[in-house]
Design a protein around this motif. Sequence first.
Motif, PDB file in Angstrom:
ATOM      1  N   UNK A 118       0.858  -1.271   0.037  1.00 43.03           N
ATOM      2  CA  UNK A 118       0.085  -0.005   0.031  1.00 43.03           C
ATOM      3  C   UNK A 118       0.817   1.111   0.126  1.00 43.03           C
ATOM      4  N   UNK A 119       1.889   1.344   0.763  1.00 42.33           N
ATOM      5  CA  UNK A 119       2.774   2.364   0.619  1.00 42.33           C
ATOM      6  C   UNK A 119       3.586   2.972  -0.594  1.00 42.33           C
ATOM      7  N   UNK A 120       3.790   1.714  -1.277  1.00 42.31           N
ATOM      8  CA  UNK A 120       4.118   1.875  -2.863  1.00 42.31           C
ATOM      9  C   UNK A 120       2.978   2.400  -3.810  1.00 42.31           C
ATOM     10  N   UNK A 121       1.943   1.820  -3.338  1.00 45.95           N
ATOM     11  CA  UNK A 121       0.885   2.353  -4.052  1.00 45.95           C
ATOM     12  C   UNK A 121       0.515   3.807  -4.141  1.00 45.95           C
ATOM     13  N   UNK A 122       0.354   4.045  -2.857  1.00 45.06           N
ATOM     14  CA  UNK A 122       0.231   5.598  -2.496  1.00 45.06           C
ATOM     15  C   UNK A 122       1.400   6.550  -2.648  1.00 45.06           C
ATOM     16  N   UNK A 123       2.344   6.075  -2.385  1.00 43.63           N
ATOM     17  CA  UNK A 123       3.763   6.855  -2.302  1.00 43.63           C
ATOM     18  C   UNK A 123       4.001   7.545  -1.152  1.00 43.63           C
ATOM     19  N   UNK A 124       4.696   8.475  -1.205  1.00 41.49           N
ATOM     20  CA  UNK A 124       5.355   9.222  -0.099  1.00 41.49           C
ATOM     21  C   UNK A 124       4.584  10.369   0.345  1.00 41.49           C
ATOM     22  N   UNK A 125       3.121  10.090   0.830  1.00 43.86           N
ATOM     23  CA  UNK A 125       2.227  11.251   1.024  1.00 43.86           C
ATOM     24  C   UNK A 125       1.637  10.694   2.427  1.00 43.86           C
ATOM     25  N   UNK A 157      -1.573  10.419   2.159  1.00 42.72           N
ATOM     26  CA  UNK A 157      -3.158  10.082   1.897  1.00 42.72           C
ATOM     27  C   UNK A 157      -3.645   8.819   2.474  1.00 42.72           C
ATOM     28  N   UNK A 158      -2.031   7.767   2.723  1.00 39.26           N
ATOM     29  CA  UNK A 158      -2.739   6.576   3.146  1.00 39.26           C
ATOM     30  C   UNK A 158      -3.201   6.706   4.484  1.00 39.26           C
ATOM     31  N   UNK A 159      -2.663   7.558   5.230  1.00 39.90           N
ATOM     32  CA  UNK A 159      -2.835   7.741   6.871  1.00 39.90           C
ATOM     33  C   UNK A 159      -4.338   8.379   6.850  1.00 39.90           C
ATOM     34  N   UNK A 160      -4.488   9.073   5.947  1.00 40.23           N
ATOM     35  CA  UNK A 160      -5.990   9.575   5.994  1.00 40.23           C
ATOM     36  C   UNK A 160      -6.987   8.263   5.572  1.00 40.23           C
ATOM     37  N   UNK A 161      -6.549   7.579   4.802  1.00 41.50           N
ATOM     38  CA  UNK A 161      -7.322   6.633   4.445  1.00 41.50           C
ATOM     39  C   UNK A 161      -7.509   5.556   5.215  1.00 41.50           C
ATOM     40  N   UNK A 162      -6.503   5.354   6.144  1.00 43.50           N
ATOM     41  CA  UNK A 162      -6.502   4.464   7.319  1.00 43.50           C
ATOM     42  C   UNK A 162      -7.571   5.111   8.503  1.00 43.50           C
ATOM     43  N   UNK A 163      -7.574   6.708   8.308  1.00 42.98           N
ATOM     44  CA  UNK A 163      -8.430   7.222   9.457  1.00 42.98           C
ATOM     45  C   UNK A 163     -10.126   6.975   8.996  1.00 42.98           C
ATOM     46  N   UNK A 164     -10.420   6.595   7.675  1.00 39.45           N
ATOM     47  CA  UNK A 164     -11.714   6.383   7.275  1.00 39.45           C
ATOM     48  C   UNK A 164     -12.031   7.301   6.279  1.00 39.45           C
ATOM     49  N   UNK A 165     -11.074   8.311   5.871  1.00 38.45           N
ATOM     50  CA  UNK A 165     -11.723   9.276   4.858  1.00 38.45           C
ATOM     51  C   UNK A 165     -11.340   8.832   3.442  1.00 38.45           C
ATOM     52  N   UNK A 166     -11.967   8.292   2.582  1.00 39.75           N
ATOM     53  CA  UNK A 166     -12.056   7.590   1.429  1.00 39.75           C
ATOM     54  C   UNK A 166     -12.542   8.312   0.327  1.00 39.75           C
ATOM     55  N   UNK A 167     -13.163   9.565   0.549  1.00 43.06           N
ATOM     56  CA  UNK A 167     -13.800  10.339  -0.205  1.00 43.06           C
ATOM     57  C   UNK A 167     -12.768  11.274  -1.372  1.00 43.06           C
ATOM     58  N   UNK A 168     -11.777  11.417  -0.706  1.00 44.52           N
ATOM     59  CA  UNK A 168     -10.740  12.474  -1.512  1.00 44.52           C
ATOM     60  C   UNK A 168     -10.041  11.853  -2.527  1.00 44.52           C
ATOM     61  N   UNK A 169     -10.133  10.379  -2.721  1.00 42.36           N
ATOM     62  CA  UNK A 169      -9.384   9.773  -3.816  1.00 42.36           C
ATOM     63  C   UNK A 169      -9.906   8.444  -4.000  1.00 42.36           C
ATOM     64  N   UNK A 170     -10.394   8.366  -5.022  1.00 43.05           N
ATOM     65  CA  UNK A 170     -11.244   6.983  -5.584  1.00 43.05           C
ATOM     66  C   UNK A 170     -10.141   5.834  -5.839  1.00 43.05           C
ATOM     67  N   UNK A 171      -9.045   6.576  -6.677  1.00 44.91           N
ATOM     68  CA  UNK A 171      -8.068   5.275  -7.122  1.00 44.91           C
ATOM     69  C   UNK A 171      -6.939   5.847  -6.859  1.00 44.91           C
ATOM     70  N   UNK A 172      -6.048   4.832  -6.347  1.00 45.43           N
ATOM     71  CA  UNK A 172      -5.891   3.693  -5.917  1.00 45.43           C
ATOM     72  C   UNK A 172      -6.654   3.455  -4.668  1.00 45.43           C
ATOM     73  N   UNK A 173      -7.222   2.307  -4.319  1.00 46.17           N
ATOM     74  CA  UNK A 173      -7.769   1.885  -2.849  1.00 46.17           C
ATOM     75  C   UNK A 173      -6.727   0.936  -2.125  1.00 46.17           C
ATOM     76  N   UNK A 174      -6.646   1.227  -1.002  1.00 51.97           N
ATOM     77  CA  UNK A 174      -5.780   0.449  -0.040  1.00 51.97           C
ATOM     78  C   UNK A 174      -6.352  -0.695   0.459  1.00 51.97           C
ATOM     79  N   UNK A 175      -5.455  -1.778   0.529  1.00 53.03           N
ATOM     80  CA  UNK A 175      -5.844  -3.053   0.937  1.00 53.03           C
ATOM     81  C   UNK A 175      -5.839  -3.241   2.514  1.00 53.03           C
TER      82      UNK A 175
END
Length: 319
Positions: free
Chosen positions: A29-36, A38-56
């Motif tokens: 997932x870190x390789x997919x999202x890159x050094x940003x 966004x993955x931390x916000x995705x883990x926090x439950x905010x999925x609306x700001x970025x539809x693709x890619x999705x984290x596992x």
Amino acid sequence: MTVTRTARLTGAALCAALALVTLVWLLRDLATFGPTAELLWYWAGDHGFRLQPTAATTLVDPLLLAAYAVTAVVALRSPLAGSAMAVTGLTTLGLRLPGLWASGVEALVGTMIVLALGGALVVTAAAGREPAGREPAGRAPGDPAAPGTPDRPRTGPAVTAGVLCALAGLMWAAWEIRWATLLPVEYTVGRYTGGRSLLLPTLAVPPGWLNAVLVLLLLAAAGSAFARAPHTRPLGLLAGLLLAGVGAGGTAAALRQSWHTYVPEQDIYSLAYDIGCGYSLLAGLAVLLLLARPGRRRTPYRPVAALPPAPPAHRPPGW
């Protein structure tokens, strides 16, 4: 409970394997999202700001990774090895069981591997127990690498941590009851089975299932803390870790939403939920601090035969 040296090494190896499987998913997932962030916000439950890619992965995965790393060290160096291995293994089974009906062959295979490792960790802790009063095999008495008797937690920190865990467990149980009575039946069932309408990540634990496991863990930790049982520390520390993680995710999501001007004013229940997440974060951190300190070490049992002989009642000349 104390465990043998073989059980310690086996438990540490199983924890390392569990950590490796989790780390692979996280690195992916870190390789997919890159050094940003966004993955931390995705883990926090905010999925609306970025539809693709999705984290596992979800926030549960880094928390379990930390638990596996700590348990591996504890398995080698602490008298709490058996309890820590059992608690970590049972929690792994509880959190990963819904993955058996997740979509995707890769996720299913990974879940089966993790469940097998978690089950093996519980079996190792149960089968590797040492008889009471006996030093672990292959260790000399007094060896700090394998102390034989677990410590009981101190009364003040244990009771305080128990109160915090009990309040948090009752709070999350109350929220689950409210959601069950408020939401439609299909959505309520999906909160425990991972219905498609939830749009969860591949390895996500369904929210209702996660809360149920968290409530059981918190109430068990509270009861153990009130009784000052020797296994209070590993049980309470894991409960505090998950509680702080869940609270941090909810608090971060609430702060993220408050930064957007289009979010409507919160009602009383939304505000109460945000306050509950803040309490979970603070209570989880407090439990970690309270139980991190070792308890009172019990005096090891010394058999009567090992005591020096008592002097005779009538001492002979020259005694």
